[in-house]
Design an enzyme around this catalytic site. Structure first.
Site, short mmCIF file in Angstrom:
data_model
loop_
_atom_site.label_atom_id
_atom_site.label_comp_id
_atom_site.label_asym_id
_atom_site.label_seq_id
_atom_site.Cartn_x
_atom_site.Cartn_y
_atom_site.Cartn_z
N ASP A 44 -2.73 11.74 -0.22
CA ASP A 44 -3.58 11.07 1.31
C ASP A 44 -3.07 11.68 1.82
O ASP A 44 -2.34 12.44 2.11
CB ASP A 44 -3.22 9.33 1.82
CG ASP A 44 -3.57 8.43 0.49
OD1 ASP A 44 -4.27 8.36 -0.08
OD2 ASP A 44 -3.09 7.56 0.81
N TYR B 297 -8.84 -3.30 -0.03
CA TYR B 297 -8.66 -4.89 -0.98
C TYR B 297 -10.29 -5.51 -0.11
O TYR B 297 -10.25 -6.53 -1.49
CB TYR B 297 -7.57 -5.28 -1.08
CG TYR B 297 -6.60 -4.16 -1.66
CD1 TYR B 297 -6.84 -3.01 -3.30
CD2 TYR B 297 -5.58 -4.14 -0.45
CE1 TYR B 297 -5.72 -2.48 -3.05
CE2 TYR B 297 -4.52 -3.09 -0.96
CZ TYR B 297 -4.77 -1.92 -2.24
OH TYR B 297 -4.29 -1.08 -2.53
N GLY C 40 -4.22 2.79 -7.32
CA GLY C 40 -4.83 1.25 -7.71
C GLY C 40 -6.29 1.85 -8.86
O GLY C 40 -7.18 2.53 -8.89
N SER D 132 0.05 0.31 -0.14
CA SER D 132 -1.28 -0.33 -0.08
C SER D 132 -1.39 -1.32 1.60
O SER D 132 -1.54 -2.36 2.31
CB SER D 132 -1.16 -1.92 -0.42
OG SER D 132 -1.82 -1.58 -1.55
N GLU E 217 0.88 10.32 3.01
CA GLU E 217 1.61 9.97 1.16
C GLU E 217 1.39 10.45 -0.21
O GLU E 217 -0.29 10.01 -0.08
CB GLU E 217 1.81 8.92 1.42
CG GLU E 217 1.12 7.53 1.20
CD GLU E 217 0.81 6.57 1.31
OE1 GLU E 217 0.92 5.66 0.68
OE2 GLU E 217 0.08 5.41 2.56
#
Length: 307
Positions: A258, A217, A277, A151, A271
């Site tokens: 990613d 987020y 999520g 994150s 990664e």
């Protein structure tokens, strides 16, 4: 085996990692999606409930939506394997490997897959850090990140050689191994894979300089474009790379990979997220929607893929 809707489903959420709050949001969304479709699903927070007792309590299966350490690193997978409870997502080895960005990238590199050039620093080698040599090798700016944090926790963009030591020290508060990487100045994308099918790439356009925690987020100004605009040939190249990266690591069920491009437009693997999520800001559902999955259908499909 009983049909899925007759099974007692544990939705594993929360946990103790730095990503606890995100996991709670994801978990509640998954729980509501399952219940709305008639599944017998219950929230289970490993911080408060011993997962090793799930089978004794009559649970038949687990939907793992724990993010970060303890939930995405092979630990919870090992417990579920030990008690013989089927679960969603990747197995023990893949989960442990992908939580460690450094080892994931070294494996990809060993298979000839493209990654950013990088230097590795540990707590033990911190005193040997030579910022001038690293900048000479990798140039500026640089990205500094913990190897085993998710994150975007602990990330710093380094614009000057004088900033490198502080960025390294910050990252080392989150992990004992950190990566210093060449700056990838091109497009940022994430590419979901569901049941071995590569879904449409999502291009990420953050408001700031890179896709940090706030951009992921909190901010409503981050832009997401799906499918990411590119030629058919380019899309096929990306899908082939992502599928190869997925298979090399040993992913199963669902994962999100990613990818960024460098200054020359070449793809670089960044990664793997083995438990992506599932919040209102999340990218896996955005991509799945393009190929016809509602959020509820996606959650049901992931559960069906549990082993």
């Amino acid at each position: 085996m009983k049909p899925l809707k007759e099974q007692k489903i544990a939705v594993l959420l929360g946990g103790t990692s730095a990503e606890r709050d995100i996991s709670l949001n994801s978990g509640n969304a998954v729980l509501n999606a399952l219940r709305s479709q008639g599944y017998d699903a219950y929230p289970i927070d490993p911080k408060e409930y011993p997962v090793a007792d799930l089978k004794k309590q009559g649970f038949d299966r687990a939907f793992n939506i724990l993010h970060g350490r303890g939930g995405e690193d092979g630990v919870i997978q090992g417990v579920l394997e030990q008690i013989g409870l089927p679960y969603t997502g990747c197995g023990v080895m893949t989960s442990a490997l992908t939580m460690d960005k450094m080892r994931t990238k070294m494996l990809w590199k060993g298979f000839g897959l493209p990654i950013a050039d990088m230097e590795i620093v540990t707590r033990d080698t911190r005193l040997e850090l030579n910022p001038e040599r690293i900048v000479e090798h990798l140039g500026l700016p640089l990205m500094v990140k913990p190897s085993r944090e998710g994150s975007s926790v602990g990330l710093t963009k380094v614009n000057a050689v004088e900033e490198l030591e502080a960025a390294v020290d910050l990252a080392l508060t989150h992990d004992d191994t950190i990566l210093i990487e060449e700056w990838l100045s091109g497009i940022e994308m994430t590419v979901p894979v569901l049941d071995d099918q590569v879904l449409p790439a999502v291009q990420i356009i953050p408001e700031g300089e890179f896709y940090d925690y706030d951009a992921k987020y909190i901010s409503d100004n981050t832009q997401y474009v799906c499918p990411a605009p590119m030629s058919k040939e380019r899309e096929e190249e990306l899908q082939k790379l992502v599928k190869r990266a997925y298979d090399v690591i040993g992913c199963r069920g669902w994962s999100r990979i990613d990818v960024m491009t460098d200054a020359k437009g070449e793809f670089r693997l960044v990664e793997v997220n083995t438990t992506p999520g599932m919040t209102s800001h999340s990218l896996f559902p955005k991509s799945a929607r393009v190929v016809g999955y509602s959020f509820e259908q996606l959650v049901a499909k992931i559960l069906e893929l549990s082993v």
